[in-house]
Design an enzyme around this catalytic site. Structure first.
Site, PDB file in Angstrom:
ATOM      1  N   ASP A 215      44.531  38.257  52.245  1.00  0.00           N
ATOM      2  CA  ASP A 215      45.660  37.329  52.383  1.00  0.00           C
ATOM      3  C   ASP A 215      45.324  35.974  51.771  1.00  0.00           C
ATOM      4  OD1 ASP A 215      48.170  36.560  53.098  1.00  0.00           O
ATOM      5  OD2 ASP A 215      47.727  36.268  55.220  1.00  0.00           O
TER       6      ASP A 215
ATOM      7  N   HIS B 267      47.728  36.305  42.695  1.00  0.00           N
ATOM      8  CA  HIS B 267      47.478  37.751  42.758  1.00  0.00           C
ATOM      9  C   HIS B 267      46.498  38.164  41.662  1.00  0.00           C
ATOM     10  CE1 HIS B 267      50.375  37.990  45.857  1.00  0.00           C
ATOM     11  NE2 HIS B 267      51.439  37.796  45.092  1.00  0.00           N
TER      12      HIS B 267
ATOM     13  N   LEU C 121      31.173  55.804  47.713  1.00  0.00           N
ATOM     14  CA  LEU C 121      32.122  55.085  48.560  1.00  0.00           C
ATOM     15  C   LEU C 121      33.530  55.705  48.491  1.00  0.00           C
ATOM     16  CD1 LEU C 121      32.732  52.263  50.065  1.00  0.00           C
ATOM     17  CD2 LEU C 121      33.522  51.505  47.811  1.00  0.00           C
TER      18      LEU C 121
HETATM   19  C1  FPP Z   1      48.525  38.662  50.157  1.00  0.00           C
HETATM   20  O1  FPP Z   1      48.588  37.326  49.709  1.00  0.00           O
HETATM   21  C2  FPP Z   1      48.184  39.561  49.070  1.00  0.00           C
HETATM   22  C3  FPP Z   1      49.002  40.551  48.592  1.00  0.00           C
HETATM   23  C4  FPP Z   1      50.330  40.846  49.150  1.00  0.00           C
HETATM   24  C5  FPP Z   1      48.600  41.368  47.457  1.00  0.00           C
HETATM   25  C6  FPP Z   1      47.149  41.686  47.302  1.00  0.00           C
HETATM   26  C7  FPP Z   1      46.979  42.194  45.931  1.00  0.00           C
HETATM   27  C8  FPP Z   1      45.960  41.935  45.105  1.00  0.00           C
HETATM   28  C9  FPP Z   1      44.760  41.149  45.475  1.00  0.00           C
HETATM   29  C10 FPP Z   1      46.080  42.448  43.708  1.00  0.00           C
HETATM   30  C11 FPP Z   1      45.345  43.636  43.290  1.00  0.00           C
HETATM   31  C12 FPP Z   1      45.012  44.680  44.255  1.00  0.00           C
HETATM   32  C13 FPP Z   1      44.504  45.879  43.861  1.00  0.00           C
HETATM   33  C14 FPP Z   1      44.098  46.849  44.902  1.00  0.00           C
HETATM   34  C15 FPP Z   1      44.341  46.224  42.441  1.00  0.00           C
HETATM   35  P1  FPP Z   1      49.940  36.525  49.924  1.00  0.00           P
HETATM   36  O2  FPP Z   1      50.746  36.624  48.691  1.00  0.00           O
HETATM   37  O3  FPP Z   1      50.601  37.036  51.176  1.00  0.00           O
HETATM   38  O4  FPP Z   1      49.390  35.087  50.133  1.00  0.00           O
HETATM   39  P2  FPP Z   1      50.072  33.947  51.003  1.00  0.00           P
HETATM   40  O5  FPP Z   1      49.928  34.355  52.438  1.00  0.00           O
HETATM   41  O6  FPP Z   1      49.229  32.757  50.670  1.00  0.00           O
HETATM   42  O7  FPP Z   1      51.484  33.815  50.553  1.00  0.00           O
END
Ligand code: FPP
Length: 257
Positions: free
Chosen positions: A27, A44, A138
């Site tokens: 997050d 992201h 893994l």
């Molecule tokens: C939460 O941050 C994160 C996500 C919803 C997406 C996680 C995805 C990645 C790290 C990209 C790649 C992943 C893979 C497995 C290739 P948020 O957007 O909710 O952050 P915020 O709480 O600050 O708004």
């Protein structure tokens, strides 16, 4: 995989009592980007670097399983453009990394409602799972379009259908039978959850499997999460006593007067 992880830190960690299965809520990507005055998708993209770091660390530390919560059932409610970027990021990351994952004997599993994913992504995920099926390193579980309640409802539906077909006697449904209807019954339950980004909740992640999981929360935003942050979480975990409902004495804990 990258080899710029600090060998000394890995060596120190490998001597600890480590979790067999680590599950992570990644997050804080959006906030990381907004703090730098950049669009959310930049967060992201930066988060992918941390994804690579944690996969490599988990593999080097010989954990059995790593589950990453990449996209929740609720994330579909985000603006269309952000969802599009995330889906594209999964697809391009998978295309770029699959060979390396396979070379490193990583077995990829995907949990979540695949029907909602676009066909090209679904096809790649199916292919990646098939390709890496017999790898013995893994197990990397990617939870995408995933929700714990969705998974529980789906398990109930599967069991109901088996009853309807006359293959299952409802009186035999116990915790073991129920677990077998979940998305990845062969993957052990998580020992440790890490959530980055400062929120302190499970957000519908692995609800059934987390009954006895140790929880670790950090303020660090996912793109800033480094091996040292992972080390802090693993060191914290190693110092915890897990009782699974038993008393400390039953587990042979030394009592201090
Ligand atoms: C939460 O941050 C994160 C996500 C919803 C997406 C996680 C995805 C990645 C790290 C990209 C790649 C992943 C893979 C497995 C290739 P948020 O957007 O909710 O952050 P915020 O709480 O600050 O708004």
């Amino acid at each position: 995989m990258d080899t710029d992880l600090c060998e000394h830190t890995l060596e120190r960690l490998s001597r600890l009592r480590l979790p067999g299965h680590l599950a992570v809520i990644m997050d804080g990507n959006g906030r990381w980007a907004e703090r730098g005055g950049r669009p959310r998708h930049a967060g992201h993209r930066a988060g992918v670097r941390t994804v690579r770091m944690i996969i490599e660390a988990a593999a080097r530390l010989k954990l059995d399983a790593l589950t990453l919560f990449a996209f929740s059932s609720e994330n579909w409610r985000r603006p269309k453009a952000e969802v599009r970027v995330l889906m594209e990021l999964f697809r391009t990351t998978l295309d770029r990394e699959l060979e390396r994952l396979h070379e490193n004997r990583i077995r990829l599993r995907v949990i979540g409602d695949r029907e909602r994913l676009e066909k090209p992504l679904r096809r790649r995920l199916d292919y990646a799972e098939t390709l890496t099926r017999d790898n013995e390193g893994l197990t990397l579980v990617i939870a995408t379009s995933y929700g714990g309640r969705w998974e529980l409802a789906q398990a109930a539906r599967r069991l109901g259908e088996a009853v309807q077909r006359g293959e299952l006697d409802p009186s035999t449904i116990d915790e073991t039978v129920f677990s077998s209807a979940l998305s990845a019954p062969d993957v052990p339950e998580p020992d440790l959850f890490i959530r980055t980004g400062g929120e302190r909740r499970l957000s519908n992640f692995l609800l059934w499997q987390s009954a006895y999981t140790e929880l670790y929360f950090t303020e660090t935003l996912w793109p800033d999460f480094r091996l040292d942050d992972l080390a802090a979480a693993l060191e914290d975990y190693a110092g915890r006593e897990r009782r699974f409902g038993r008393t400390g004495e039953q587990l042979g804990r030394v009592r201090h007067a």
